[in-house]
Design an enzyme around this catalytic site. Sequence first.
Site, PDB file in Angstrom:
ATOM      1  N   ASP A   1       0.159  -8.502  -3.775  1.00 18.98           N
ATOM      2  CA  ASP A   1      -0.173  -7.441  -2.811  1.00 18.98           C
ATOM      3  C   ASP A   1      -0.272  -6.083  -3.503  1.00 18.98           C
ATOM      4  O   ASP A   1      -1.197  -5.302  -3.231  1.00 18.98           O
ATOM      5  CB  ASP A   1       0.886  -7.373  -1.707  1.00 18.98           C
TER       6      ASP A   1
ATOM      7  N   ALA B   1       0.842  -1.203   0.000  1.00 16.29           N
ATOM      8  CA  ALA B   1       0.000   0.000   0.000  1.00 16.29           C
ATOM      9  C   ALA B   1       0.874   1.249   0.000  1.00 16.29           C
ATOM     10  O   ALA B   1       0.589   2.226  -0.704  1.00 16.29           O
ATOM     11  CB  ALA B   1      -0.933  -0.018   1.213  1.00 16.29           C
TER      12      ALA B   1
HETATM   13  C1  MEV Z   1       2.363 -11.952   1.167  1.00 14.73           C
HETATM   14  O1  MEV Z   1       1.208 -11.131   1.399  1.00 14.73           O
HETATM   15  C2  MEV Z   1       2.043 -13.059   0.230  1.00 14.73           C
HETATM   16  C3  MEV Z   1       3.159 -14.021  -0.168  1.00 14.73           C
HETATM   17  O2  MEV Z   1       2.576 -14.939  -1.083  1.00 14.73           O
HETATM   18  C4  MEV Z   1       4.333 -13.321  -0.805  1.00 14.73           C
HETATM   19  C5  MEV Z   1       4.025 -12.769  -2.183  1.00 14.73           C
HETATM   20  O3  MEV Z   1       3.064 -13.182  -2.826  1.00 14.73           O
HETATM   21  O4  MEV Z   1       4.825 -11.925  -2.626  1.00 14.73           O
HETATM   22  C6  MEV Z   1       3.660 -14.820   1.031  1.00 14.73           C
END
Ligand code: MEV
Length: 334
Positions: free
Chosen positions: A131, A90
């Site tokens: 993300d 974010a």
């Molecule tokens: C982190 O929110 C999620 C993971 O799959 C890492 C990523 O996708 O970059 C653990």
Amino acid sequence: MISASAPGKFVVMGEHAVVYGKPALALAIDMRFTIRMNPGKTFRVNGKPATNATMSPHMKWISEAHGNRPVSIFIDERVPTGSGLGSSAALSAAYSGAVRRLCNLPVDHESVAREAYEAEFAAQGRGSPMDTSASVNGGGIALNVPYSKEDFLWHIEKNGNSWDISRFDVPEMTFVIGNTGIKAPTGPLVEKVRKYRDESEFAYNIVEEIGQLTLDGMKCITGNDWVELGALMSYNHKLLGILGVSCPELDSLVEAAMPTSYGAKLTGSGGGGCMVALTDKPKETAAAIRAAGGTPYIVKTGVPGLEVKVREKKPANQGKKKNPRKSKRDESSE
Ligand code: MEV
């Protein structure tokens, strides 16, 4: 002044497996990271000269990509850090949006999602664009899940992996997040899974299975089958535990949420951070999480992604009341 804001997220299913190009589903939440930015003579964060502690590697990467124009920023951070809710994504999305706007570059969602991912990847040295894409687009996003033409957002490739990213309609369901309060940075956990998967066929197959489960989860979302989606989420949690990214605190919040939920699992990279429960009894679930030592948030989903606004400076005298004691003659002599 430029104001840019972007939401955090949680992962419904598929974290860690998504790093290897497997399917994943994420929803943006009503916790936002907001930046107000003005051009300046030196870098300042919240009124103080910027230091390594106040400038994250993501911000530095984005600044450098745009010629290091000094700016003064004020940060309003409502996404808890190191908790699996996408705070650094974010931040990257909001900062990229603001700097790009300052440099008169396009701030369309695709351009910012690509740049925010590059910043996140440079800072962490690994990871998927889940993300950052969830934060920039908002709503619900699916990675490498079959999509209709209208739902397709963008395609991203990195290090031999590729992701087709699409949007999906946010389910009319309540999710409650439970924070263990344990901060766990993403990088080392992604590295832990990478090592295990590289060294063991068993771990490799678990990652494949998480990908398959997530495809089933998407079918549940389109079919409004919350009972099955909850069961898949709980099973996803068990598989993540086998991969070594859960912890006793996460397991105990998941267990506490189960009697009032369709299902629950850790969300994000794990090792601490947050879990999420799918429930139609949010108050009861939140109370159970609190009783087990966690901090519950009943989150709103279906929220907008990156928003960038420009506020014009008011002229110095605008809004100032005229001095009532001044005579007509005084005014005319000015
Ligand atoms: C982190 O929110 C999620 C993971 O799959 C890492 C990523 O996708 O970059 C653990």
